[in-house]
Design a protein around this motif. Sequence first.
Motif, PDB file in Angstrom:
ATOM      1  N   SER A   1     -44.267  16.850  -5.635  1.00  0.00           N
ATOM      2  CA  SER A   1     -45.167  17.328  -5.948  1.00  0.00           C
ATOM      3  C   SER A   1     -44.098  17.764  -7.411  1.00  0.00           C
ATOM      4  N   ALA A   2     -42.916  17.248  -8.009  1.00  0.00           N
ATOM      5  CA  ALA A   2     -42.257  17.842  -8.845  1.00  0.00           C
ATOM      6  C   ALA A   2     -42.607  16.732 -10.213  1.00  0.00           C
ATOM      7  N   ILE A   3     -42.632  15.335  -9.595  1.00  0.00           N
ATOM      8  CA  ILE A   3     -42.719  14.200 -10.457  1.00  0.00           C
ATOM      9  C   ILE A   3     -44.205  14.794 -10.729  1.00  0.00           C
ATOM     10  N   GLU A   4     -44.965  14.742  -9.874  1.00  0.00           N
ATOM     11  CA  GLU A   4     -46.115  14.140 -10.362  1.00  0.00           C
ATOM     12  C   GLU A   4     -47.016  15.399 -11.173  1.00  0.00           C
ATOM     13  N   ALA A   5     -46.390  16.305 -10.730  1.00  0.00           N
ATOM     14  CA  ALA A   5     -46.667  17.414 -12.398  1.00  0.00           C
ATOM     15  C   ALA A   5     -45.994  17.788 -13.611  1.00  0.00           C
ATOM     16  N   ASP A   6     -44.680  17.015 -13.544  1.00  0.00           N
ATOM     17  CA  ASP A   6     -44.939  16.065 -15.030  1.00  0.00           C
ATOM     18  C   ASP A   6     -45.159  15.639 -15.256  1.00  0.00           C
ATOM     19  N   GLY A   7     -46.761  14.370 -14.560  1.00  0.00           N
ATOM     20  CA  GLY A   7     -47.128  13.304 -14.933  1.00  0.00           C
ATOM     21  C   GLY A   7     -45.940  11.625 -15.142  1.00  0.00           C
ATOM     22  N   ILE A   8     -45.594  11.806 -14.583  1.00  0.00           N
ATOM     23  CA  ILE A   8     -45.408  10.380 -14.180  1.00  0.00           C
ATOM     24  C   ILE A   8     -44.899   9.810 -13.272  1.00  0.00           C
TER      25      ILE A   8
ATOM     26  N   GLU B   1     -44.624   7.115 -10.057  1.00  0.00           N
ATOM     27  CA  GLU B   1     -43.892   6.587  -8.969  1.00  0.00           C
ATOM     28  C   GLU B   1     -42.990   5.248  -9.797  1.00  0.00           C
TER      29      GLU B   1
ATOM     30  N   TYR C   1     -40.192   6.314 -12.769  1.00  0.00           N
ATOM     31  CA  TYR C   1     -39.400   6.792 -12.173  1.00  0.00           C
ATOM     32  C   TYR C   1     -38.533   6.510 -11.700  1.00  0.00           C
TER      33      TYR C   1
END
Length: 317
Positions: free
Chosen positions: A194-201, A203, A206
């Motif tokens: 969820s944090a990665i998605e919130a940052d618009g990155i 997967e 990453y």
Amino acid sequence: MRFDEIVRFMLFEYQETAQGFADFNTGLYPYFDPRSFLVEFQIEAERCRLPDKGYLRIWLHLPLHSPSEDDIDILKVSPLEALVRYPRLEVNIGYAFFEFDLASVVVNLEISIIFSFRHFRQQFDIDPVTVGEYDTESVLFREYTASFGNIYFDENSTSLAKSIVGEETNQYLQAKKLYYYVVENFQYCFMAHSAIEADGIPESLYAYEHHFGDCGMQSVFFATLCRSIGIPARTRGGFQLFSGQLGSRFWAEFFLPNYGWVPVYTSAGQFANYAMNVTDDERKAFIDFFFGNQEPLRVSVQNSVDREPKEGPFDIQ
């Protein structure tokens, strides 16, 4: 169960099963040896924790009709009056969709759905010589070789994929090289998706930068490497049932002409890397099993990690 025990159990249970005496799904080889399941999903929400008004929408995952999964039967839905429409099982993500007008909810919410299904084991015996040519104009090829959503690739990931496959031109053998690369070079680690998605990155980006991830991130990265060199691939999602409970899982598939969608599960193959008391032959056999094979103890609920339910959220004025 220790890692070496898992490796030996899987090899004993699945690798050496004689297909000639298995229960095949007629006309759909390599799908055989089905297991039947009965599942109950339950959600309970205390009324005091919910807003006084507005709408609450809940999606509960359901199995998808596919060559590896059939005989799906929805046995009970509660509360039936909150079900927006009949559950979707023939699309890219299976779900039942509930909607509640919170202004009319006065007691705790209790939501449940009971369903049964069967899931087939998969074993692909692929001869690289018989792999056909891709129809590069087909919808399937265009969709599953595109850079999109979490399966995003650029010149860096494409360059990496090309360096991994080297001079190999056969798509099946290319995919196997990519599989072994992820198994041998990625560290398994739980991820804050969820944090990665919130940052618009994406997967895949990453994963490329950090070289670690859980089953979802590794599967996305394998699919990304495949797509970047023109092999159709996707990341499927669902649950695994080894312990009798639904444990969320993601795995990858790549498409081969004359064979179809071939399963790949890098993070399961990595179990062999943590087993200290197995032979080199056992280790290799275990890793090889999860490239092109899949045990029947799971339920598939979505064909692609980037697929969302058709009914999206809306603003209440």
